[in-house]
Design an enzyme around this catalytic site. Structure first.
Site, PDB file in Angstrom:
ATOM      1  N   HIS A  16       0.816  -1.206   0.000  1.00 34.25           N
ATOM      2  CA  HIS A  16       0.000   0.000   0.000  1.00 34.25           C
ATOM      3  C   HIS A  16       0.845   1.250   0.000  1.00 34.25           C
ATOM      4  CE1 HIS A  16       0.380   1.743   4.081  1.00 34.25           C
ATOM      5  NE2 HIS A  16       0.671   0.514   4.450  1.00 34.25           N
ATOM      6  N   CYS A  17       0.176   2.352  -0.336  1.00 28.23           N
ATOM      7  CA  CYS A  17       0.736   3.692  -0.199  1.00 28.23           C
ATOM      8  C   CYS A  17      -0.436   4.557   0.238  1.00 28.23           C
ATOM      9  CB  CYS A  17       1.407   4.164  -1.495  1.00 28.23           C
ATOM     10  SG  CYS A  17       0.374   4.101  -2.966  1.00 28.23           S
ATOM     11  N   ALA A  18      -0.529   5.776  -0.181  1.00 30.20           N
ATOM     12  CA  ALA A  18      -1.635   6.633   0.257  1.00 30.20           C
ATOM     13  C   ALA A  18      -2.940   6.276  -0.454  1.00 30.20           C
ATOM     14  CB  ALA A  18      -1.292   8.099   0.024  1.00 30.20           C
TER      15      ALA A  18
END
Length: 178
Positions: free
Chosen positions: A120-122
């Protein structure tokens, strides 16, 4: 790294952007994009209960240390292995320097019996998607376009142009090694 030595089937960045814009724009907070490999945004990743409920054993956070990213080695508890990359979603950020380590992390996690990986990231469309594409290219020998299309079957992604250049360079490098 647009150059004349590109393999004939490695599209330009402009052509890659067209491929990314095409098709349906689907995706929820989390999507399984490859067997036992999930892409998500911060909303999902910051919900420990949902992560545990999904049976995630490994988390790769491509926004480690960034705003609103609660993940860390202690956040998920001892049952989840955590790896954080302090990446910026900027076309000038060199994410390729993390390709090898993140590829190994994902590969090793999927080798574990019942291993399930969350990347994941933002928003779950640029940094994290780039790392998943790199993994598919290096460990499953998918050409860049095939990797993009495979992930897009399950989630809308849109790596920034700098990341696309880095993936394109990887695609060319992998082609010249074969």
């Amino acid at each position: 790294m647009e150059n004349s030595r590109a393999r004939p089937d490695t599209p330009s960045v402009k052509e890659l952007v067209k491929i990314l814009y095409g098709g349906k724009r689907c995706g929820s907070h989390v999507n399984e994009v490859w067997p036992n490999l999930f892409l998500s945004d911060l909303t999902f990743a910051n919900d420990r209960y949902s992560v545990w409920k999904l049976g995630i054993t490994h988390v790769l956070n491509a926004a480690h240390g960034r705003a609103h990213s609660e993940g860390g080695p202690d956040f998920y508890g001892p049952s989840v292995v955590y790896y954080g990359i302090p990446a910026d979603d900027s076309p000038t950020f060199n994410l390729s320097k993390y390709f090898s380590a993140s590829d190994k992390f994902i590969h090793n996690a999927l080798e574990v019996e019942e291993g399930r990986v969350l990347v994941h990231c933002a928003v779950g469309v640029s940094r994290s998607a780039t790392l998943v594409l790199s993994f598919l290219m290096q460990h499953h020998r998918l050409p860049l376009v095939d990797a993009i299309l495979k992930v897009k079957e399950h989630r809308w992604i849109f790596p920034n142009t700098g990341f696309l250049k880095q993936l394109r360079a990887l695609d060319i490098k992998l082609h010249t090694q074969t």
